[in-house]
Design a protein around this motif. Structure first.
Motif, PDB file in Angstrom:
ATOM      1  N   UNK A  10       0.814  -1.215   0.000  1.00 36.83           N
ATOM      2  CA  UNK A  10       0.000   0.000   0.000  1.00 36.83           C
ATOM      3  C   UNK A  10       0.849   1.268   0.000  1.00 36.83           C
ATOM      4  N   UNK A  11       2.069   1.224   0.527  1.00 35.29           N
ATOM      5  CA  UNK A  11       3.020   2.329   0.561  1.00 35.29           C
ATOM      6  C   UNK A  11       2.422   3.599   1.190  1.00 35.29           C
ATOM      7  N   UNK A  12       2.048   4.600   0.367  1.00 33.95           N
ATOM      8  CA  UNK A  12       1.630   5.908   0.911  1.00 33.95           C
ATOM      9  C   UNK A  12       0.431   5.798   1.838  1.00 33.95           C
ATOM     10  N   UNK A  13      -0.593   5.056   1.441  1.00 33.55           N
ATOM     11  CA  UNK A  13      -1.788   4.962   2.279  1.00 33.55           C
ATOM     12  C   UNK A  13      -1.566   4.109   3.521  1.00 33.55           C
ATOM     13  N   UNK A  14      -0.451   3.373   3.578  1.00 29.05           N
ATOM     14  CA  UNK A  14      -0.176   2.542   4.754  1.00 29.05           C
ATOM     15  C   UNK A  14      -0.044   3.399   6.007  1.00 29.05           C
ATOM     16  N   UNK A  15       0.649   4.536   5.885  1.00 30.10           N
ATOM     17  CA  UNK A  15       0.835   5.417   7.039  1.00 30.10           C
ATOM     18  C   UNK A  15      -0.504   6.016   7.466  1.00 30.10           C
ATOM     19  N   UNK A  16      -1.316   6.424   6.502  1.00 32.67           N
ATOM     20  CA  UNK A  16      -2.612   7.027   6.825  1.00 32.67           C
ATOM     21  C   UNK A  16      -3.525   6.037   7.536  1.00 32.67           C
ATOM     22  N   UNK A  17      -3.629   4.803   7.004  1.00 33.17           N
ATOM     23  CA  UNK A  17      -4.451   3.785   7.666  1.00 33.17           C
ATOM     24  C   UNK A  17      -3.875   3.427   9.042  1.00 33.17           C
ATOM     25  N   UNK A  18      -2.555   3.351   9.122  1.00 35.83           N
ATOM     26  CA  UNK A  18      -1.922   3.015  10.392  1.00 35.83           C
ATOM     27  C   UNK A  18      -2.209   4.048  11.462  1.00 35.83           C
ATOM     28  N   UNK A  19      -2.072   5.331  11.124  1.00 31.55           N
ATOM     29  CA  UNK A  19      -2.307   6.377  12.118  1.00 31.55           C
ATOM     30  C   UNK A  19      -3.775   6.435  12.516  1.00 31.55           C
ATOM     31  N   UNK A  20      -4.688   6.136  11.575  1.00 26.58           N
ATOM     32  CA  UNK A  20      -6.115   6.121  11.913  1.00 26.58           C
ATOM     33  C   UNK A  20      -6.425   5.018  12.916  1.00 26.58           C
ATOM     34  N   UNK A  21      -5.906   3.826  12.639  1.00 32.55           N
ATOM     35  CA  UNK A  21      -6.150   2.696  13.563  1.00 32.55           C
ATOM     36  C   UNK A  21      -5.497   2.975  14.918  1.00 32.55           C
ATOM     37  N   UNK A  22      -4.316   3.606  14.902  1.00 29.80           N
ATOM     38  CA  UNK A  22      -3.664   3.961  16.156  1.00 29.80           C
ATOM     39  C   UNK A  22      -4.467   4.974  16.963  1.00 29.80           C
ATOM     40  N   UNK A  23      -5.071   5.952  16.264  1.00 31.36           N
ATOM     41  CA  UNK A  23      -5.896   6.954  16.946  1.00 31.36           C
ATOM     42  C   UNK A  23      -7.118   6.305  17.589  1.00 31.36           C
ATOM     43  N   UNK A  24      -7.734   5.386  16.860  1.00 31.98           N
ATOM     44  CA  UNK A  24      -8.904   4.675  17.402  1.00 31.98           C
ATOM     45  C   UNK A  24      -8.496   3.844  18.613  1.00 31.98           C
ATOM     46  N   UNK A  25      -7.347   3.186  18.527  1.00 34.17           N
ATOM     47  CA  UNK A  25      -6.836   2.409  19.656  1.00 34.17           C
ATOM     48  C   UNK A  25      -6.614   3.271  20.891  1.00 34.17           C
ATOM     49  N   UNK A  26      -6.005   4.444  20.684  1.00 38.12           N
ATOM     50  CA  UNK A  26      -5.790   5.366  21.796  1.00 38.12           C
ATOM     51  C   UNK A  26      -7.120   5.767  22.428  1.00 38.12           C
ATOM     52  N   UNK A  27      -8.091   6.135  21.604  1.00 36.33           N
ATOM     53  CA  UNK A  27      -9.397   6.563  22.128  1.00 36.33           C
ATOM     54  C   UNK A  27     -10.096   5.429  22.883  1.00 36.33           C
TER      55      UNK A  27
END
Length: 392
Positions: free
Chosen positions: A375-392
């Motif tokens: 996925x390359x570029x979108x990998x970081x975007x999806x990763x940070x989204x899932x990380x934000x949800x995990x934090x919340x």
């Protein structure tokens, strides 16, 4: 009214900032811009001199007001103000000496760059203190006007780029901060004098740094990891697309941010009045539901309406559209995050730190996994989204 003013001021400042950057880029070469911006590491490091006191002030001031302890609230504000003035005075004094040395040696460009940092350090510390005070005292209209004054002042400098590009760059870098500092100082909600109580200051620093550690992990370090990962996976182009996408996503989240900003001190003050977490969560229910509805509409708008607009207005950034769509989903996280502020009110610093570390770990793991899947570029975007949800 408060929410609309905060959101409008933030959005206007963002729009005028983009316009100003486009005009500036037409007259300022990358080497001149890089020469000035490389000094910014000084001002960027100045926020650590707050020692977490801004975080604890935003928590402590409204809680004490809710308990009816006005004098204690003023004393906390006075202690924080005294430290800010002491720290900024020492740092700005050192930077002023360096600037004068550069002037004596005839190095005017270097002196101008140090002058920018002097203003930036003072603004970071003193305006940062004033901003906490306005928010904690629920003086959002005046704070929004201060941000508006800053945006207008920075925009008024733009015509100077035609005749004096480098001086205009220097002036644009400081004029907004100077006007904003002066305005917010004049209309500050409370006026306190010098108050230096060593033990009280040390107690506030201990509590503030514990809370600030989680905030630093959640925002500053998180952003650094985002940029580093994107640079590693997709190079400079990927970083450019990520920064552009985050700018668009942040602009779309301004209403949600404004709702949270307005209700954060109300939650703290309500806790001071009632001492009940249940009562605070009940107070947060209505704005959270409204925020969630707004976030859903904004997210749908970004997914369905925004892509054709971006293709027309920013043809060089068409590749950013998938990233914009992914990062826009963070608006939903922002929309439901108001009750999470109770962790700060209850000073649950360990909970906040553990959640931030867990969120970061999930973010990096998901991003690297998706990158391996191509996925390359979108990998970081999806990763940070899932990380934000995990934090919340």
């Amino acid at each position: 009214q408060s929410i609309s003013m905060v959101a409008s001021a933030n959005l206007l400042g963002m729009v005028l900032g983009v316009v100003g950057s486009l005009v500036q880029a037409h007259f300022i070469a990358p080497d001149d811009l890089g020469f000035v911006r490389k000094y910014a590491v000084v001002a960027n490091s100045a926020i650590f001199l707050s020692l977490g006191l801004f975080t604890i002030l935003q928590r402590e001031y409204p809680v004490l007001l809710g308990r009816g302890e006005q004098e204690q609230a003023r004393r906390v504000a006075a202690i924080v103000q005294s430290w800010v003035l002491l720290a900024s005075g020492i740092v700005c004094g050192i930077l002023t000496a360096i600037m004068l040395l550069e002037i004596v040696q005839g190095k005017w460009r270097e002196a101008a760059a140090w002058f920018i940092q002097i203003v930036a350090v003072f603004s970071t510390l003193y305006v940062g203190y004033l901003t906490c005070l306005f928010r904690s005292g629920q003086e959002f209209e005046r704070l929004a006007k201060g941000q508006f004054v800053s945006s207008i002042a920075g925009t008024a400098v733009l015509p100077l780029f035609v005749w004096l590009p480098f001086p205009a760059l220097v002036l644009r870098s400081v004029v907004g901060q100077i006007f904003s500092s002066a305005y917010l100082h004049l209309v500050r909600p409370i006026k306190v004098g010098w108050c230096w109580l060593w033990r009280d200051w040390l107690d506030l620093v201990k509590r503030g740094m514990r809370l600030y550690a989680g905030t630093y992990l959640r925002y500053s370090l998180w952003l650094s990891v985002e940029i580093w990962l994107m640079l590693h996976l997709a190079g400079d182009v990927g970083v450019g697309l990520l920064v552009f996408s985050k700018m668009i996503a942040d602009a779309m989240s301004q209403v949600s941010y404004a709702i949270n900003q307005v209700y954060l001190p109300r939650l703290a003050q309500h806790f001071g009045q009632t001492g009940s977490v249940r009562a605070c969560l009940k107070l947060a229910l209505k704005p959270t539901l409204v925020n969630l509805g707004i976030s859903l509409l904004v997210t749908l708008g970004v997914w369905l309406v925004l892509p054709p607009i971006l293709e027309f207005a920013f043809p060089k950034y068409v590749q950013a559209i998938p990233l914009v769509r992914i990062l826009a989903l963070q608006t939903l996280v922002v929309g439901v995050s108001l009750p999470l502020y109770m962790v700060v009110v209850l000073e649950g610093y360990l909970t906040q730190i553990l959640a931030a570390v867990l969120g970061l770990a999930v973010f990096v793991s998901v991003a690297l996994l998706l990158a391996r899947l191509g996925l390359e570029q979108s990998a970081v975007a999806w990763g940070t989204l899932v990380g934000q949800v995990t934090f919340a």
